[in-house]
Write a protein that holds these residues in place. Structure first.
Motif, PDB file in Angstrom:
ATOM      1  N   ALA A 219      -7.523  14.492   7.884  1.00  0.00           N
ATOM      2  CA  ALA A 219      -7.127  13.800   9.113  1.00  0.00           C
ATOM      3  C   ALA A 219      -6.761  12.345   8.815  1.00  0.00           C
ATOM      4  CB  ALA A 219      -8.248  13.869  10.145  1.00  0.00           C
ATOM      5  N   PHE A 220      -7.528  11.712   7.932  1.00  0.00           N
ATOM      6  CA  PHE A 220      -7.242  10.319   7.586  1.00  0.00           C
ATOM      7  C   PHE A 220      -5.907  10.211   6.848  1.00  0.00           C
ATOM      8  CE2 PHE A 220      -7.419   6.410   5.163  1.00  0.00           C
ATOM      9  CZ  PHE A 220      -7.962   5.516   6.063  1.00  0.00           C
ATOM     10  N   LEU A 221      -5.674  11.104   5.878  1.00  0.00           N
ATOM     11  CA  LEU A 221      -4.423  11.070   5.125  1.00  0.00           C
ATOM     12  C   LEU A 221      -3.229  11.342   6.032  1.00  0.00           C
ATOM     13  CD1 LEU A 221      -5.455  12.936   1.852  1.00  0.00           C
ATOM     14  CD2 LEU A 221      -5.290  10.474   2.246  1.00  0.00           C
ATOM     15  N   ILE A 225      -0.071   8.794   6.693  1.00  0.00           N
ATOM     16  CA  ILE A 225       1.324   9.187   6.500  1.00  0.00           C
ATOM     17  C   ILE A 225       2.109   9.007   7.794  1.00  0.00           C
ATOM     18  CG2 ILE A 225       2.843  11.140   6.019  1.00  0.00           C
ATOM     19  CD1 ILE A 225       0.533  12.238   4.232  1.00  0.00           C
ATOM     20  N   SER A 226       1.525   9.453   8.907  1.00  0.00           N
ATOM     21  CA  SER A 226       2.237   9.337  10.178  1.00  0.00           C
ATOM     22  C   SER A 226       2.344   7.894  10.636  1.00  0.00           C
ATOM     23  CB  SER A 226       1.553  10.191  11.249  1.00  0.00           C
ATOM     24  OG  SER A 226       1.876  11.556  11.072  1.00  0.00           O
ATOM     25  N   PHE A 227       1.375   7.052  10.260  1.00  0.00           N
ATOM     26  CA  PHE A 227       1.473   5.631  10.618  1.00  0.00           C
ATOM     27  C   PHE A 227       2.724   5.010  10.008  1.00  0.00           C
ATOM     28  CE2 PHE A 227       1.041   1.248   9.298  1.00  0.00           C
ATOM     29  CZ  PHE A 227       0.873   0.615  10.521  1.00  0.00           C
ATOM     30  N   ILE A 228       2.924   5.219   8.693  1.00  0.00           N
ATOM     31  CA  ILE A 228       4.085   4.582   8.065  1.00  0.00           C
ATOM     32  C   ILE A 228       5.369   5.213   8.577  1.00  0.00           C
ATOM     33  CG2 ILE A 228       4.241   6.006   5.976  1.00  0.00           C
ATOM     34  CD1 ILE A 228       4.624   2.140   6.277  1.00  0.00           C
ATOM     35  N   GLN A 244      10.313  -1.794   2.183  1.00  0.00           N
ATOM     36  CA  GLN A 244       9.812  -3.150   1.954  1.00  0.00           C
ATOM     37  C   GLN A 244       8.536  -3.397   2.749  1.00  0.00           C
ATOM     38  OE1 GLN A 244      12.943  -5.987   2.702  1.00  0.00           O
ATOM     39  NE2 GLN A 244      14.388  -4.967   1.312  1.00  0.00           N
ATOM     40  N   LEU A 245       8.486  -2.861   3.963  1.00  0.00           N
ATOM     41  CA  LEU A 245       7.287  -3.006   4.790  1.00  0.00           C
ATOM     42  C   LEU A 245       6.083  -2.335   4.127  1.00  0.00           C
ATOM     43  CD1 LEU A 245       5.821  -3.743   7.427  1.00  0.00           C
ATOM     44  CD2 LEU A 245       6.722  -1.622   8.408  1.00  0.00           C
ATOM     45  N   ALA A 246       6.267  -1.097   3.651  1.00  0.00           N
ATOM     46  CA  ALA A 246       5.170  -0.374   3.005  1.00  0.00           C
ATOM     47  C   ALA A 246       4.693  -1.106   1.762  1.00  0.00           C
ATOM     48  CB  ALA A 246       5.635   1.041   2.648  1.00  0.00           C
ATOM     49  N   ARG A 247       5.628  -1.667   1.008  1.00  0.00           N
ATOM     50  CA  ARG A 247       5.238  -2.401  -0.194  1.00  0.00           C
ATOM     51  C   ARG A 247       4.402  -3.623   0.162  1.00  0.00           C
ATOM     52  NH1 ARG A 247       9.260  -5.211  -4.702  1.00  0.00           N
ATOM     53  NH2 ARG A 247       7.613  -5.727  -6.193  1.00  0.00           N
ATOM     54  N   ALA A 248       4.799  -4.322   1.199  1.00  0.00           N
ATOM     55  CA  ALA A 248       4.037  -5.503   1.621  1.00  0.00           C
ATOM     56  C   ALA A 248       2.638  -5.111   2.082  1.00  0.00           C
ATOM     57  CB  ALA A 248       4.784  -6.233   2.735  1.00  0.00           C
ATOM     58  N   LEU A 249       2.533  -4.007   2.818  1.00  0.00           N
ATOM     59  CA  LEU A 249       1.223  -3.539   3.275  1.00  0.00           C
ATOM     60  C   LEU A 249       0.338  -3.115   2.114  1.00  0.00           C
ATOM     61  CD1 LEU A 249       2.278  -1.346   6.349  1.00  0.00           C
ATOM     62  CD2 LEU A 249       1.172  -3.590   6.418  1.00  0.00           C
ATOM     63  N   SER A 250       0.936  -2.559   1.060  1.00  0.00           N
ATOM     64  CA  SER A 250       0.148  -1.993  -0.035  1.00  0.00           C
ATOM     65  C   SER A 250      -0.674  -3.032  -0.781  1.00  0.00           C
ATOM     66  CB  SER A 250       1.071  -1.271  -1.023  1.00  0.00           C
ATOM     67  OG  SER A 250       1.831  -2.202  -1.793  1.00  0.00           O
ATOM     68  N   TYR A 251      -0.265  -4.300  -0.706  1.00  0.00           N
ATOM     69  CA  TYR A 251      -1.015  -5.347  -1.400  1.00  0.00           C
ATOM     70  C   TYR A 251      -2.289  -5.746  -0.666  1.00  0.00           C
ATOM     71  CZ  TYR A 251       2.938  -5.886  -4.535  1.00  0.00           C
ATOM     72  OH  TYR A 251       3.927  -5.652  -5.464  1.00  0.00           O
ATOM     73  N   ASP A 253      -5.786  -4.952   0.175  1.00  0.00           N
ATOM     74  CA  ASP A 253      -6.722  -3.990  -0.412  1.00  0.00           C
ATOM     75  C   ASP A 253      -7.520  -3.235   0.640  1.00  0.00           C
ATOM     76  OD1 ASP A 253      -8.525  -5.938   0.383  1.00  0.00           O
ATOM     77  OD2 ASP A 253      -9.048  -6.573  -1.653  1.00  0.00           O
ATOM     78  N   ARG A 254      -7.429  -3.637   1.900  1.00  0.00           N
ATOM     79  CA  ARG A 254      -8.037  -2.836   2.975  1.00  0.00           C
ATOM     80  C   ARG A 254      -7.177  -1.624   3.308  1.00  0.00           C
ATOM     81  NH1 ARG A 254      -8.056  -7.349   7.444  1.00  0.00           N
ATOM     82  NH2 ARG A 254      -5.945  -7.406   6.553  1.00  0.00           N
ATOM     83  N   ILE A 255      -5.916  -1.649   2.891  1.00  0.00           N
ATOM     84  CA  ILE A 255      -4.966  -0.595   3.240  1.00  0.00           C
ATOM     85  C   ILE A 255      -4.562   0.205   2.012  1.00  0.00           C
ATOM     86  CG2 ILE A 255      -2.658  -0.131   4.181  1.00  0.00           C
ATOM     87  CD1 ILE A 255      -3.015  -2.703   5.879  1.00  0.00           C
ATOM     88  N   GLY A 256      -4.088  -0.481   0.974  1.00  0.00           N
ATOM     89  CA  GLY A 256      -3.663   0.194  -0.248  1.00  0.00           C
ATOM     90  C   GLY A 256      -2.329   0.897  -0.076  1.00  0.00           C
ATOM     91  N   GLY A 257      -1.722   1.278  -1.204  1.00  0.00           N
ATOM     92  CA  GLY A 257      -0.386   1.845  -1.167  1.00  0.00           C
ATOM     93  C   GLY A 257      -0.318   3.354  -1.174  1.00  0.00           C
ATOM     94  N   LYS A 258      -1.428   4.031  -1.462  1.00  0.00           N
ATOM     95  CA  LYS A 258      -1.384   5.487  -1.526  1.00  0.00           C
ATOM     96  C   LYS A 258      -1.134   6.081  -0.144  1.00  0.00           C
ATOM     97  CE  LYS A 258      -4.173   6.285  -5.664  1.00  0.00           C
ATOM     98  NZ  LYS A 258      -5.376   6.967  -6.227  1.00  0.00           N
TER      99      LYS A 258
END
Length: 443
Positions: A219-221, A225-228, A244-251, A253-258
């Motif tokens: 459910a979390f995964l 996925i649906s959030f992005i 570019q938005l996803a890359r900025a969010l990935s930095y 560490d509360r969110i991460g890029g996976k």
């Protein structure tokens, strides 16, 4: 010295989970007997052939068949007499008339196994089930197995990723066992000793918490996925770039890029049906509002498919009628031949229903696709699939497609137009080579 007698293991159900688990338990040195009610599947596995595509599994299967540590049967009596530990790995598909999980196979397997449990042993459930199933199974075994309360029960959810199933079984990132029995915990520690010695976290919980781990993770995964992908919708409306938005969010560490990969969305045999079954179980427990957000998660995921169709239709002038379309991908993800709830095939089938001539190519999933969608056309290569195409859609991000040479495709297509449904390509490269490139969430 007397050599220590190792536990003997049975695996009930030899689908993706069961076949992988059986072969890998043998790889760890255990004597393993796999059981399935499908004689054809048992014959195939016994001959060293895996009924589905999973990198590395066939080699593990053949090696352990040759060693004598691994065998297969359809006989529950043989399993009951053989094993000290029985792993339950049968499927829990979505019910035909509701979102709830269908536990028919679980109940049938438990009943047939219980009748043959005539000595102390342990049953470990690995199937993904609604919370409360394990407690019901425990009561069922205690009253129906000849060995009664000498049969211990635990639930240890699986966390396999298709394409990485062997690695995830032999070297899991965590092991969870739900049980109220010290004996069951001790047995699992013995089985998992190699992983525990390598530092794999070993978590002991109650039955209900263990049942909730897998569905909560899924459910979390799915939500991430649906959030992005929801942000991709906003980017399309505003002119932003979701990559570019996803890359900025990935930095952060509360969110991460996976799992922040925007695109066509998730599919397969786990995430879609598991989140729906989770919602159905929450409703039964009277806490439906707690998971109501998952309805929008599911809806966002479905909208990505419709949006992909819309983008492709716009590229060819607003109608698919009489048009030629090349589709790259049929499996729900790369390194798999699984087409269950495949976004790629859903999009291809929709476009076909709108009047297009659709040709599909996938490196591994063509046989499965042909059986489920005989109305589509299929090609034996990427170039054949896109020949004379007026628009190309990349819908499963196989390495073969990610590394495709746009110049090579230019020579066979009718029009150089591509929809990158997985944001897997380099837009600058394809545009430089003369292609009209479109992707979800990108300008």
């Amino acid at each position: 010295m007397v050599e220590e007698q190792r536990l003997k293991i049975s695996v009930i159900g030899t689908g993706y989970l069961g076949a992988t688990h059986a072969a890998c338990m043998a790889e760890l040195g255990f004597d393993v007997l796999g059981l399935d009610v499908d004689q054809a599947k048992i014959n195939q596995l016994s001959s060293g052939q895996v009924p589905f595509y999973e990198p590395g599994l066939q080699e593990v299967l053949q090696r352990n068949l040759a060693s004598g540590r691994l065998r297969f049967t359809t006989d529950y009596a043989e399993v009951g007499a053989f094993a000290d530990v029985h792993f339950l790995c049968v499927g829990t598909p979505q019910q035909a008339d509701s979102n709830a999980a269908d536990l028919t196979a679980v109940d049938s397997a438990l009943d047939q196994l219980a009748a043959e449990l005539k000595r102390p042993c342990v049953v470990i459930g690995k199937s993904t089930v609604p919370v409360g199933t394990a407690a019901r199974a425990q009561a069922r075994l205690a009253t129906t197995a000849p060995a009664g309360k000498q049969v211990g029960l635990g639930w240890s959810p699986e966390f396999l990723r298709e394409g990485l199933g062997v690695e995830d079984t032999l070297r899991p990132n965590r092991i969870v066992i739900g049980t109220n029995s010290e004996r069951v915990e001790s047995v699992m520690r013995e089985i998992c000793a190699p992983q525990i010695e390598r530092g794999t976290p070993f978590l002991v919980t109650d039955l209900q918490t263990a049942e909730l781990v897998k569905v909560s993770a899924n459910a979390f995964l799915a939500t991430k996925i649906s959030f992005i992908n929801a942000m991709a919708e906003v980017c399309e409306a505003s002119g932003g770039d979701v990559i570019q938005l996803a890359r900025a969010l990935s930095y952060d560490d509360r969110i991460g890029g996976k799992f922040l990969g925007p695109g066509l969305g998730f599919g397969g045999g786990c995430l879609p049906k598991d989140i729906r079954a989770f919602m159905a179980r929450a409703d039964e427990l009277g806490v439906e509002p707690a998971l109501s957000f998952l309805r929008e998660v599911d809806a966002i995921n479905q909208r990505r498919r419709a949006r992909t169709v819309d983008i492709a239709r716009g590229l060819i002038g607003g109608s698919f009628a009489g048009r030629t379309v090349g589709v790259l991908g049929a499996a729900f993800k790369p390194n798999s031949d699984d087409i269950r709830d495949s976004p790629a095939l859903d999009v291809a089938s929709t476009i076909h229903s709108l009047g297009a001539r659709v040709t599909v190519y996938d490196p591994e999933a063509l046989d499965n696709a042909r059986r489920e969608h005989p109305d589509l056309s299929y090609a034996s290569s990427m170039l054949e699939a896109v020949r004379d195409a007026e628009v190309v859609l990349l819908l499963t991000e196989w390495a073969e497609f990610r590394e495709a040479d746009p110049k090579e495709l230019t020579e066979v297509v009718a029009q150089t137009k591509i929809v990158d449904g997985r944001n897997a390509l380099d837009p600058a490269l394809w545009r430089e080579r003369g292609w009209t490139y479109r992707a979800l969430g990108r300008p």
